[in-house]
Scaffold this motif. Structure first.
Motif, mmCIF file in Angstrom:
data_model
loop_
_atom_site.group_PDB
_atom_site.id
_atom_site.type_symbol
_atom_site.label_atom_id
_atom_site.label_comp_id
_atom_site.label_asym_id
_atom_site.label_seq_id
_atom_site.Cartn_x
_atom_site.Cartn_y
_atom_site.Cartn_z
ATOM 1 N N GLY A 25 65.846 127.454 -18.628
ATOM 2 C CA GLY A 25 65.689 126.513 -17.384
ATOM 3 C C GLY A 25 65.669 126.379 -16.553
ATOM 4 N N GLY A 26 66.462 128.172 -16.430
ATOM 5 C CA GLY A 26 66.596 128.872 -15.167
ATOM 6 C C GLY A 26 64.899 128.986 -15.106
ATOM 7 N N LEU A 27 64.746 130.155 -16.405
ATOM 8 C CA LEU A 27 63.510 130.516 -16.143
ATOM 9 C C LEU A 27 62.048 129.717 -15.927
ATOM 10 C CD1 LEU A 27 64.188 133.261 -18.747
ATOM 11 C CD2 LEU A 27 63.328 134.393 -16.762
ATOM 12 N N LEU A 28 61.994 128.838 -16.186
ATOM 13 C CA LEU A 28 60.506 127.926 -15.870
ATOM 14 C C LEU A 28 61.058 127.499 -14.545
ATOM 15 C CD1 LEU A 28 61.364 125.210 -19.437
ATOM 16 C CD2 LEU A 28 59.746 126.779 -18.796
ATOM 17 N N PRO A 31 59.653 130.371 -10.684
ATOM 18 C CA PRO A 31 58.244 129.979 -9.978
ATOM 19 C C PRO A 31 58.201 128.316 -9.182
ATOM 20 C CG PRO A 31 57.344 129.713 -11.917
ATOM 21 C CD PRO A 31 59.113 129.949 -12.155
ATOM 22 N N LEU A 32 58.830 127.937 -8.540
ATOM 23 C CA LEU A 32 59.498 126.113 -8.256
ATOM 24 C C LEU A 32 60.630 127.065 -7.157
ATOM 25 C CD1 LEU A 32 59.319 123.965 -10.723
ATOM 26 C CD2 LEU A 32 57.328 124.616 -9.407
ATOM 27 N N PRO A 33 60.399 126.191 -6.221
ATOM 28 C CA PRO A 33 60.792 126.117 -4.736
ATOM 29 C C PRO A 33 62.568 125.603 -5.218
ATOM 30 C CG PRO A 33 59.376 124.775 -4.024
ATOM 31 C CD PRO A 33 59.435 125.398 -5.602
ATOM 32 N N GLY A 34 63.644 126.586 -5.815
ATOM 33 C CA GLY A 34 64.468 126.112 -5.360
ATOM 34 C C GLY A 34 65.433 127.881 -5.980
ATOM 35 N N PRO A 35 66.315 127.315 -7.311
ATOM 36 C CA PRO A 35 67.323 128.465 -7.071
ATOM 37 C C PRO A 35 66.726 128.839 -8.698
ATOM 38 C CG PRO A 35 68.342 125.879 -7.583
ATOM 39 C CD PRO A 35 67.405 125.657 -7.076
ATOM 40 N N GLY A 36 65.897 128.717 -9.237
ATOM 41 C CA GLY A 36 65.640 129.465 -10.512
ATOM 42 C C GLY A 36 66.664 130.507 -10.871
ATOM 43 N N TRP A 37 67.012 131.311 -10.213
ATOM 44 C CA TRP A 37 66.803 132.446 -9.761
ATOM 45 C C TRP A 37 68.294 131.987 -10.691
ATOM 46 C CZ3 TRP A 37 65.155 135.818 -13.418
ATOM 47 C CH2 TRP A 37 63.374 136.536 -12.784
ATOM 48 N N ILE A 39 70.327 130.195 -11.521
ATOM 49 C CA ILE A 39 70.411 129.654 -12.281
ATOM 50 C C ILE A 39 70.666 130.261 -14.121
ATOM 51 C CG2 ILE A 39 69.756 127.448 -14.253
ATOM 52 C CD1 ILE A 39 68.332 125.919 -11.817
ATOM 53 N N VAL A 40 69.553 131.116 -13.872
ATOM 54 C CA VAL A 40 69.509 132.191 -14.899
ATOM 55 C C VAL A 40 70.405 133.401 -15.311
ATOM 56 C CG1 VAL A 40 67.847 134.462 -15.526
ATOM 57 C CG2 VAL A 40 67.211 132.895 -14.581
ATOM 58 N N LEU A 41 71.170 133.492 -13.433
ATOM 59 C CA LEU A 41 72.336 134.378 -13.471
ATOM 60 C C LEU A 41 73.695 133.333 -14.210
ATOM 61 C CD1 LEU A 41 71.802 136.239 -10.165
ATOM 62 C CD2 LEU A 41 71.587 137.019 -12.672
ATOM 63 N N VAL A 42 73.495 132.543 -13.836
ATOM 64 C CA VAL A 42 74.592 131.632 -14.185
ATOM 65 C C VAL A 42 75.268 131.430 -16.122
ATOM 66 C CG1 VAL A 42 75.711 128.976 -14.391
ATOM 67 C CG2 VAL A 42 75.044 130.066 -12.485
ATOM 68 N N GLY A 43 73.268 131.075 -16.811
ATOM 69 C CA GLY A 43 73.161 131.350 -18.088
ATOM 70 C C GLY A 43 73.911 132.236 -18.423
ATOM 71 N N LEU A 44 72.934 133.118 -17.593
ATOM 72 C CA LEU A 44 73.502 135.214 -18.078
ATOM 73 C C LEU A 44 75.554 135.424 -17.994
ATOM 74 C CD1 LEU A 44 72.578 137.253 -19.260
ATOM 75 C CD2 LEU A 44 72.623 138.211 -16.661
ATOM 76 N N ALA A 45 75.777 134.226 -16.768
ATOM 77 C CA ALA A 45 77.333 135.039 -17.139
ATOM 78 C C ALA A 45 78.331 134.132 -18.080
ATOM 79 C CB ALA A 45 77.541 134.310 -15.438
ATOM 80 N N ILE A 46 77.548 133.040 -18.299
ATOM 81 C CA ILE A 46 78.070 132.649 -19.479
ATOM 82 C C ILE A 46 78.212 133.349 -20.855
ATOM 83 C CG2 ILE A 46 77.531 130.165 -21.362
ATOM 84 C CD1 ILE A 46 76.855 128.450 -18.571
ATOM 85 N N LEU A 47 76.720 133.668 -21.211
ATOM 86 C CA LEU A 47 76.655 134.418 -22.085
ATOM 87 C C LEU A 47 77.771 135.687 -22.196
ATOM 88 C CD1 LEU A 47 72.976 134.622 -23.290
ATOM 89 C CD2 LEU A 47 74.426 133.113 -24.087
#
Length: 121
Positions: A25-28, A31-37, A39-47
């Motif tokens: 979801g974060g990777l999607l 490219p949009l304005p907002g906290p995409g990266w 969100i990716v880092l939060v998912g990585l922290a969960i993993l």
């Protein structure tokens, strides 16, 4: 939970599915304005809470972000302004591409966007 094999497998599977879904979801959203990266880092922290490879990847990413931030902080203001302008240009091009593919949303006021090539309501 870790003492029983079945609960451990179910828990690790849940962590894997949740973390992966958040990363996708974060990777999607990148490219949009907002906290995409972010969100990716939060998912990585969960993993990383359950998987060693994800923890190593998270540390590597964190080190790269610190190095980039340090490098950018050492640059002159024209370089920093150029990076900011380049980032803004990429965001605008992505939004333009989305509007070209899906059309300009009706909630955006004014017809000036429709005068741009390839855009229509």
């Amino acid at each position: 939970m870790k003492s029983r094999r079945l609960t451990r497998v179910i828990y690790r599977t849940g962590v894997a599915v949740t973390g992966t879904a958040i990363i996708v979801g974060g990777l999607l959203l990148v490219p949009l304005p907002g906290p995409g990266w972010l969100i990716v880092l939060v998912g990585l922290a969960i993993l990383a809470s359950e998987f060693v490879w994800a923890d190593r990847l998270q540390r590597w990413v964190r080190d790269r972000i610190k190095a980039w931030t340090h490098w950018l902080g050492q640059q002159s203001w024209p370089v920093r302004a150029g990076v900011g302008a380049g980032t803004a240009l990429v965001v605008l091009l992505v939004i333009y591409g989305l509007f070209a593919v899906r059309g300009v949303p009706g909630w955006i006021p004014g017809d000036w966007l429709n005068s741009l090539p390839g855009l229509e309501s």
